[in-house]
Design an enzyme around this catalytic site. Structure first.
Site, PDB file in Angstrom:
ATOM      1  N   HIS A  62     -23.650  44.858 -14.772  1.00  0.00           N
ATOM      2  CA  HIS A  62     -22.884  45.476 -15.612  1.00  0.00           C
ATOM      3  C   HIS A  62     -21.678  44.796 -16.104  1.00  0.00           C
ATOM      4  O   HIS A  62     -21.028  44.089 -15.275  1.00  0.00           O
ATOM      5  CB  HIS A  62     -22.448  46.990 -15.505  1.00  0.00           C
ATOM      6  CG  HIS A  62     -21.547  47.301 -14.297  1.00  0.00           C
ATOM      7  ND1 HIS A  62     -20.334  47.456 -14.533  1.00  0.00           N
ATOM      8  CD2 HIS A  62     -22.022  47.418 -12.986  1.00  0.00           C
ATOM      9  CE1 HIS A  62     -19.626  47.699 -13.230  1.00  0.00           C
ATOM     10  NE2 HIS A  62     -20.522  47.634 -12.307  1.00  0.00           N
ATOM     11  N   ASP A 163     -15.782  44.160 -10.098  1.00  0.00           N
ATOM     12  CA  ASP A 163     -16.947  44.952 -10.073  1.00  0.00           C
ATOM     13  C   ASP A 163     -17.093  45.228 -11.579  1.00  0.00           C
ATOM     14  O   ASP A 163     -16.316  45.889 -12.440  1.00  0.00           O
ATOM     15  CB  ASP A 163     -16.447  46.503  -9.708  1.00  0.00           C
ATOM     16  CG  ASP A 163     -17.422  47.283  -9.807  1.00  0.00           C
ATOM     17  OD1 ASP A 163     -18.717  47.196 -10.415  1.00  0.00           O
ATOM     18  OD2 ASP A 163     -17.145  48.667  -9.496  1.00  0.00           O
ATOM     19  N   GLU A 193     -22.230  51.065 -17.178  1.00  0.00           N
ATOM     20  CA  GLU A 193     -22.437  51.637 -15.864  1.00  0.00           C
ATOM     21  C   GLU A 193     -21.614  52.746 -15.086  1.00  0.00           C
ATOM     22  O   GLU A 193     -22.046  53.352 -14.505  1.00  0.00           O
ATOM     23  CB  GLU A 193     -22.655  50.088 -14.878  1.00  0.00           C
ATOM     24  CG  GLU A 193     -23.376  50.420 -13.728  1.00  0.00           C
ATOM     25  CD  GLU A 193     -22.379  50.733 -12.612  1.00  0.00           C
ATOM     26  OE1 GLU A 193     -22.940  51.304 -11.497  1.00  0.00           O
ATOM     27  OE2 GLU A 193     -21.208  50.752 -12.889  1.00  0.00           O
ATOM     28  N   GLU A 194     -20.107  52.491 -15.416  1.00  0.00           N
ATOM     29  CA  GLU A 194     -19.144  53.014 -14.701  1.00  0.00           C
ATOM     30  C   GLU A 194     -19.133  54.539 -15.157  1.00  0.00           C
ATOM     31  O   GLU A 194     -18.393  55.158 -14.492  1.00  0.00           O
ATOM     32  CB  GLU A 194     -17.832  52.422 -14.976  1.00  0.00           C
ATOM     33  CG  GLU A 194     -17.692  50.826 -14.281  1.00  0.00           C
ATOM     34  CD  GLU A 194     -17.813  50.947 -12.818  1.00  0.00           C
ATOM     35  OE1 GLU A 194     -18.029  51.679 -12.098  1.00  0.00           O
ATOM     36  OE2 GLU A 194     -17.774  49.811 -12.110  1.00  0.00           O
ATOM     37  N   ASP A 216     -24.535  43.932  -8.053  1.00  0.00           N
ATOM     38  CA  ASP A 216     -23.113  44.624  -8.042  1.00  0.00           C
ATOM     39  C   ASP A 216     -22.568  44.571  -6.772  1.00  0.00           C
ATOM     40  O   ASP A 216     -23.045  43.742  -5.966  1.00  0.00           O
ATOM     41  CB  ASP A 216     -23.494  46.014  -8.602  1.00  0.00           C
ATOM     42  CG  ASP A 216     -22.489  46.835  -9.203  1.00  0.00           C
ATOM     43  OD1 ASP A 216     -21.321  46.309  -9.283  1.00  0.00           O
ATOM     44  OD2 ASP A 216     -22.828  47.791  -9.998  1.00  0.00           O
ATOM     45  N   HIS A 302     -12.661  49.147  -7.320  1.00  0.00           N
ATOM     46  CA  HIS A 302     -12.135  50.147  -8.241  1.00  0.00           C
ATOM     47  C   HIS A 302     -10.436  50.212  -7.835  1.00  0.00           C
ATOM     48  O   HIS A 302      -9.896  51.220  -8.296  1.00  0.00           O
ATOM     49  CB  HIS A 302     -12.792  51.605  -8.025  1.00  0.00           C
ATOM     50  CG  HIS A 302     -13.916  51.613  -8.626  1.00  0.00           C
ATOM     51  ND1 HIS A 302     -14.711  52.832  -9.079  1.00  0.00           N
ATOM     52  CD2 HIS A 302     -14.891  50.581  -8.961  1.00  0.00           C
ATOM     53  CE1 HIS A 302     -15.701  52.524  -9.556  1.00  0.00           C
ATOM     54  NE2 HIS A 302     -15.977  51.275  -9.635  1.00  0.00           N
TER      55      HIS A 302
HETATM   56 ZN    ZN Z   1     -20.262  48.198 -10.183  1.00  0.00          ZN
HETATM   57 CO    CO Z   2     -17.891  50.291 -10.221  1.00  0.00          CO
END
Ligand code: ZN
Ligand code: CO
Length: 327
Positions: A62, A163, A193-194, A216, A302
């Site tokens: 992503h 990420d 995606e998030e 990922d 994150h």
């Molecule tokens: Zn991710």
């Molecule tokens: Co993420």
């Protein structure tokens, strides 16, 4: 790969606002793809044609990242916001954010009864240096990402949006190196995606692959007092067995293990208790597409300083190249 990773991680692209990062990725993959297209929801799909056989496979990384979005602007020009994806109020303290138009924002916090307690999003605001609504350079609905430069230190790479720009970098590098295999390979740089997994889900519907592999990040259990997890930074890419959103299809899991062993790349088995990937969505498309995930171990997922290991990343490219050669 370092320059590519620097470029990808420093580019703007929260979920639903992927135009800039998609253009950067498109320029990277266009010379190596046989076909390239953008789907209605904004996925970038690069196709490497096969020699005319089976199976058709889809790889997904992503391109969107977590961020924040403006919900309200007060008469003094301070912005209220809500997260895009999994953002913690703790990582907002003292943080800078950058909007698509280049505006820089500083996150501030109201006075609190107990300053030792973590603030809530309701107590946070963004200061863009405006004096009122009239000179505020952003609007309600504008999105921002955390501002943090890429850094390399020894074997480690640190950046915001590792990420999943690191997965995007792995896909770009795999596409650059791959020789035609039996079936067509679809390199999907997915949107959203998030927030909803809607990018990969709809891309898989259109492509109808026989197998989908997400690339990922995953968490690690190798930092002080961390939640126990048998994944460590620098011990190789991880083959997902299960996460909070899916159980990897045994055929995909076994293919990745077989590929790692054939390529001589150290690897780890992954069970992730929190979070999921695009593979959770692709397995639910049509009659169910066998889906799995090759994960890049990543510390501080994150937060604005996500850390990965260079050898895990390079190992992931070698595992994918090998996996695609296995019929
Ligand atoms: Zn991710
Ligand atoms: Co993420």
């Amino acid at each position: 790969m370092e320059n590519l990773i620097r470029k990808l991680t420093e580019t703007y692209g929260p979920s639903g606002f992927e135009d800039t990062i998609r253009a950067v990725l498109r320029a990277e993959v266009e010379p190596f793809a046989d076909e390239i297209r953008v789907t209605p929801l904004g996925n970038l799909v690069a196709v490497k044609k096969g020699r005319g056989g089976e199976p058709r496979r889809m790889l997904a990384a992503h391109m969107d990242e977590i961020g924040v979005i403006v919900t309200h602007i007060d008469e003094k020009g301070f912005l209220r916001f809500t997260p895009i994806g999994g953002v913690s109020p703790l990582t907002c303290l003292g943080a800078r954010v950058r909007f698509e138009n280049g505006t820089l924002g500083v996150i501030g916090v109201e006075k609190r009864e107990d300053p030792q307690k973590a603030p809530t999003f309701e107590q946070l605001y963004i200061d863009v240096g405006a004096t009122g609504r009239a000179d505020c350079p952003v609007r309600v609905g504008d999105a921002a990402v955390f501002e943090r430069p890429f850094a390399a230190q020894g074997r480690r790479w640190v950046a915001k949006a590792m990420d999943d720009r690191i997965g995007c970098a792995v896909l770009v590098e795999t596409l650059r190196q791959i020789e035609p295999v039996a079936g067509d390979v679809y390199f999907v740089f997915s949107a959203q995606e998030e927030t909803t997994l809607s990018g990969a889900m709809t891309a898989a519907y259109g492509i109808e692959p026989e197998m989908a592999i997400a690339v990922d990040v995953t968490g690690t259990g190798d930092t002080p007092e961390s939640r126990p997890m048998a994944v460590e930074l620098g011990k190789g890419p991880a083959v997902k067995v299960q996460d909070a959103g899916m159980i990897a299809h045994p055929r995909v899991r076994d293919l990745l293990v077989q590929a790692a062993e054939a390529a001589g790349v150290p690897y780890q088995m992954e069970v992730l208790e929190r979070g999921t990937t695009d593979a959770a969505a692709t397995q639910l498309v049509r009659s169910g597409i066998p889906s799995g995930c090759l994960s890049i171990p990543c510390r501080y997922v994150h937060t604005p300083s996500e850390m990965v290991d260079r050898e895990d990343v390079e190992g992931a490219v070698r595992v994918l190249l090998q996996a695609l050669r296995i019929p």
